[in-house]
Design a protein around this motif. Structure first.
Motif, short mmCIF file in Angstrom:
data_model
loop_
_atom_site.label_atom_id
_atom_site.label_comp_id
_atom_site.label_asym_id
_atom_site.label_seq_id
_atom_site.Cartn_x
_atom_site.Cartn_y
_atom_site.Cartn_z
N GLN A 136 2.22 7.04 -6.64
CA GLN A 136 1.33 8.14 -7.00
C GLN A 136 1.97 9.48 -6.70
O GLN A 136 1.87 10.43 -7.49
CB GLN A 136 0.01 8.02 -6.25
N PHE A 137 2.65 9.57 -5.55
CA PHE A 137 3.31 10.82 -5.17
C PHE A 137 4.37 11.20 -6.19
O PHE A 137 4.42 12.34 -6.64
CB PHE A 137 3.93 10.68 -3.77
N PHE A 138 5.21 10.24 -6.57
CA PHE A 138 6.27 10.54 -7.53
C PHE A 138 5.70 10.81 -8.92
O PHE A 138 6.22 11.65 -9.66
CB PHE A 138 7.30 9.41 -7.59
N ALA A 139 4.64 10.13 -9.29
CA ALA A 139 4.01 10.38 -10.59
C ALA A 139 3.46 11.80 -10.63
O ALA A 139 3.58 12.50 -11.64
CB ALA A 139 2.90 9.37 -10.85
N ARG A 140 2.87 12.23 -9.54
CA ARG A 140 2.34 13.59 -9.46
C ARG A 140 3.48 14.61 -9.58
O ARG A 140 3.37 15.61 -10.26
CB ARG A 140 1.58 13.78 -8.15
N ALA A 143 0.83 -1.20 0.00
CA ALA A 143 0.00 0.00 0.00
C ALA A 143 0.87 1.25 0.00
O ALA A 143 0.59 2.22 -0.72
CB ALA A 143 -0.93 0.00 1.21
N PHE A 144 1.94 1.23 0.80
CA PHE A 144 2.83 2.38 0.83
C PHE A 144 3.53 2.56 -0.51
O PHE A 144 3.70 3.69 -0.98
CB PHE A 144 3.88 2.20 1.93
N GLY A 145 3.89 1.47 -1.15
CA GLY A 145 4.52 1.53 -2.47
C GLY A 145 3.60 2.17 -3.49
O GLY A 145 4.04 2.99 -4.31
N HIS A 146 2.31 1.82 -3.45
CA HIS A 146 1.35 2.43 -4.37
C HIS A 146 1.20 3.93 -4.09
O HIS A 146 1.17 4.74 -5.02
CB HIS A 146 -0.02 1.75 -4.25
#
Length: 72
Positions: free
Chosen positions: A20-24, A13-16
Motif C-alpha cells: 500500500q505504501f509503495f502504491a501510494r 501483514a507487513f507485506g500488505h
C-alpha cells in the motif's frame, strides 16, 4: 510452531502494508508527472501565443496602410 505461524502472519501483514505504501508513492509520482507535463505544455503554448502576437504586431506595422475613398 506457533512462533513461526505468528511470524508468517506478521510478514504477510507487513507485506500488505508495504505494498500500500509503495502504491501510494507511485500514485503521487503519476500525479506529479501529469501536473509537470501540463505546466510545461501550458508554458510552451503561452510562449507560442505570445510569439505569434508579437509577429502579428510587427507585420502589421510594416504593412502599408490602404487608403479608402469616402463616398460622397
Amino acid at each position: 510452531m506457533s512462533q513461526t505461524k505468528s511470524r508468517e502472519h506478521a510478514e504477510v501483514a507487513f507485506g500488505h502494508l508495504q505494498s500500500q505504501f509503495f502504491a501510494r508513492g507511485n500514485a503521487v509520482e503519476e500525479v506529479d508527472h501529469a501536473t509537470r507535463s501540463r505546466e510545461e505544455k501550458t508554458f510552451r503554448l503561452r510562449e507560442a501565443r505570445l510569439a505569434k502576437a508579437e509577429q502579428d504586431r510587427q507585420s502589421a506595422s510594416t504593412m502599408p496602410t490602404i487608403k479608402t475613398r469616402k463616398r460622397v
